[in-house]
Design a protein around this motif. Sequence first.
Motif, PDB file in Angstrom:
ATOM      1  N   LEU A   1       1.268  -1.321   0.310  1.00 16.60           N
ATOM      2  CA  LEU A   1       0.155   0.020   0.282  1.00 16.60           C
ATOM      3  C   LEU A   1       0.807   1.679   0.282  1.00 16.60           C
ATOM      4  O   LEU A   1       0.930   2.324  -1.096  1.00 16.60           O
ATOM      5  CB  LEU A   1      -0.818   0.175   1.563  1.00 16.60           C
ATOM      6  N   VAL A   2       1.577   1.275   0.657  1.00 17.01           N
ATOM      7  CA  VAL A   2       3.131   2.529   0.681  1.00 17.01           C
ATOM      8  C   VAL A   2       3.737   2.831  -0.241  1.00 17.01           C
ATOM      9  O   VAL A   2       3.411   3.941  -1.145  1.00 17.01           O
ATOM     10  CB  VAL A   2       4.203   2.294   1.877  1.00 17.01           C
ATOM     11  N   ALA A   3       4.229   1.631  -0.670  1.00 17.47           N
ATOM     12  CA  ALA A   3       4.392   1.902  -2.586  1.00 17.47           C
ATOM     13  C   ALA A   3       3.469   1.571  -3.927  1.00 17.47           C
ATOM     14  O   ALA A   3       4.424   2.206  -5.154  1.00 17.47           O
ATOM     15  CB  ALA A   3       5.489   0.284  -2.675  1.00 17.47           C
ATOM     16  N   LEU A   4       1.769   1.552  -3.816  1.00 19.16           N
ATOM     17  CA  LEU A   4       1.667   1.532  -4.956  1.00 19.16           C
ATOM     18  C   LEU A   4       1.648   3.108  -5.348  1.00 19.16           C
ATOM     19  O   LEU A   4       1.236   2.983  -6.351  1.00 19.16           O
ATOM     20  CB  LEU A   4      -0.185   0.920  -4.036  1.00 19.16           C
ATOM     21  N   PRO A   5       0.795   4.094  -4.868  1.00 25.02           N
ATOM     22  CA  PRO A   5       1.448   5.477  -5.288  1.00 25.02           C
ATOM     23  C   PRO A   5       2.612   5.284  -6.218  1.00 25.02           C
ATOM     24  O   PRO A   5       2.155   5.928  -7.430  1.00 25.02           O
ATOM     25  CB  PRO A   5       1.015   6.884  -4.195  1.00 25.02           C
ATOM     26  N   ASN A   6       3.737   4.825  -5.898  1.00 21.41           N
ATOM     27  CA  ASN A   6       4.267   5.831  -6.614  1.00 21.41           C
ATOM     28  C   ASN A   6       4.519   4.168  -8.045  1.00 21.41           C
ATOM     29  O   ASN A   6       5.231   4.628  -9.153  1.00 21.41           O
ATOM     30  CB  ASN A   6       5.728   5.034  -6.181  1.00 21.41           C
ATOM     31  N   GLU A   7       4.033   3.501  -7.399  1.00 27.15           N
ATOM     32  CA  GLU A   7       4.653   2.340  -8.464  1.00 27.15           C
ATOM     33  C   GLU A   7       3.274   3.227 -10.016  1.00 27.15           C
ATOM     34  O   GLU A   7       3.624   2.997 -11.272  1.00 27.15           O
ATOM     35  CB  GLU A   7       4.089   0.482  -8.469  1.00 27.15           C
ATOM     36  N   ARG A   8       2.479   3.686  -9.240  1.00 26.22           N
ATOM     37  CA  ARG A   8       0.644   4.108 -10.400  1.00 26.22           C
ATOM     38  C   ARG A   8       1.783   5.260 -10.883  1.00 26.22           C
ATOM     39  O   ARG A   8       1.097   5.240 -12.525  1.00 26.22           O
ATOM     40  CB  ARG A   8      -0.267   4.225  -9.774  1.00 26.22           C
ATOM     41  N   ARG A   9       2.685   6.107 -10.094  1.00 20.87           N
ATOM     42  CA  ARG A   9       3.012   6.767 -11.532  1.00 20.87           C
ATOM     43  C   ARG A   9       3.853   6.494 -12.394  1.00 20.87           C
ATOM     44  O   ARG A   9       4.041   7.321 -13.199  1.00 20.87           O
ATOM     45  CB  ARG A   9       3.780   8.391 -10.111  1.00 20.87           C
ATOM     46  N   HIS A  10       4.616   5.017 -11.627  1.00 24.05           N
ATOM     47  CA  HIS A  10       5.854   4.888 -12.641  1.00 24.05           C
ATOM     48  C   HIS A  10       4.948   4.053 -13.944  1.00 24.05           C
ATOM     49  O   HIS A  10       5.225   4.598 -15.213  1.00 24.05           O
ATOM     50  CB  HIS A  10       6.535   4.174 -12.207  1.00 24.05           C
ATOM     51  N   LEU A  11       3.920   3.864 -13.761  1.00 24.66           N
ATOM     52  CA  LEU A  11       3.324   3.042 -14.645  1.00 24.66           C
ATOM     53  C   LEU A  11       2.920   3.804 -15.803  1.00 24.66           C
ATOM     54  O   LEU A  11       2.612   4.219 -17.144  1.00 24.66           O
ATOM     55  CB  LEU A  11       2.108   2.114 -14.752  1.00 24.66           C
ATOM     56  N   GLU A  12       1.664   5.073 -15.155  1.00 26.22           N
ATOM     57  CA  GLU A  12       1.342   5.846 -15.942  1.00 26.22           C
ATOM     58  C   GLU A  12       2.021   6.869 -16.503  1.00 26.22           C
ATOM     59  O   GLU A  12       2.153   7.493 -17.637  1.00 26.22           O
ATOM     60  CB  GLU A  12       0.356   6.965 -14.403  1.00 26.22           C
ATOM     61  N   HIS A  13       3.441   7.252 -16.601  1.00 26.26           N
ATOM     62  CA  HIS A  13       4.121   7.462 -17.053  1.00 26.26           C
ATOM     63  C   HIS A  13       4.817   7.368 -18.288  1.00 26.26           C
ATOM     64  O   HIS A  13       5.418   7.397 -19.359  1.00 26.26           O
ATOM     65  CB  HIS A  13       6.157   8.022 -16.173  1.00 26.26           C
ATOM     66  N   GLN A  14       5.415   5.300 -17.836  1.00 27.59           N
ATOM     67  CA  GLN A  14       5.245   4.814 -18.820  1.00 27.59           C
ATOM     68  C   GLN A  14       4.580   5.024 -19.752  1.00 27.59           C
ATOM     69  O   GLN A  14       4.898   4.716 -21.216  1.00 27.59           O
ATOM     70  CB  GLN A  14       5.668   3.259 -18.756  1.00 27.59           C
ATOM     71  N   GLN A  15       3.254   4.347 -19.811  1.00 24.34           N
ATOM     72  CA  GLN A  15       2.469   4.518 -20.803  1.00 24.34           C
ATOM     73  C   GLN A  15       1.958   5.622 -21.714  1.00 24.34           C
ATOM     74  O   GLN A  15       2.166   5.941 -23.189  1.00 24.34           O
ATOM     75  CB  GLN A  15       0.882   4.781 -20.169  1.00 24.34           C
ATOM     76  N   HIS A  16       2.618   7.275 -20.901  1.00 24.35           N
ATOM     77  CA  HIS A  16       2.844   8.487 -21.952  1.00 24.35           C
ATOM     78  C   HIS A  16       3.525   8.188 -22.713  1.00 24.35           C
ATOM     79  O   HIS A  16       3.622   8.958 -24.126  1.00 24.35           O
ATOM     80  CB  HIS A  16       3.063   9.470 -21.123  1.00 24.35           C
ATOM     81  N   ALA A  17       4.861   7.486 -22.062  1.00 19.83           N
ATOM     82  CA  ALA A  17       5.808   7.783 -22.826  1.00 19.83           C
ATOM     83  C   ALA A  17       5.667   6.806 -24.135  1.00 19.83           C
ATOM     84  O   ALA A  17       5.460   7.639 -25.022  1.00 19.83           O
ATOM     85  CB  ALA A  17       7.014   6.984 -22.314  1.00 19.83           C
ATOM     86  N   LYS A  18       4.816   5.733 -23.788  1.00 19.34           N
ATOM     87  CA  LYS A  18       5.078   5.056 -25.531  1.00 19.34           C
ATOM     88  C   LYS A  18       3.942   5.587 -26.245  1.00 19.34           C
ATOM     89  O   LYS A  18       4.043   5.385 -27.318  1.00 19.34           O
ATOM     90  CB  LYS A  18       4.538   3.575 -25.008  1.00 19.34           C
TER      91      LYS A  18
END
Length: 90
Positions: free
Chosen positions: A68-85
């Motif tokens: 739960l603590v790491a979830l927001p950071n992981e979501r930001r990372h995945l959104e950035h990855q999707q945006h870059a793609k």
Amino acid sequence: MALRRVYNEIKGKKVTELPGYFKSTFSTETVKTSVKRGLDNYNDKYIQTSSVEPLLHICFGGMAFSYLVALPNERRHLEHQQHAKEHGGH
């Protein structure tokens, strides 16, 4: 179970009676007493019987808390990855 009990108790009350009910039910002393009773019950059920379950509770609780603590950071990372793609970024 506790929520069901609270619901059944407030079901028959009028709206004007609810603040008094909640003040008495969730007062500092009542909450302290409930937490102490819960810890005593946990101690009697698991600690005094030399059960392994408290270790499992700590392991799984720590794993869930870490997730739960790491979830927001992981979501930001995945959104950035999707945006870059989508936009041809790196």
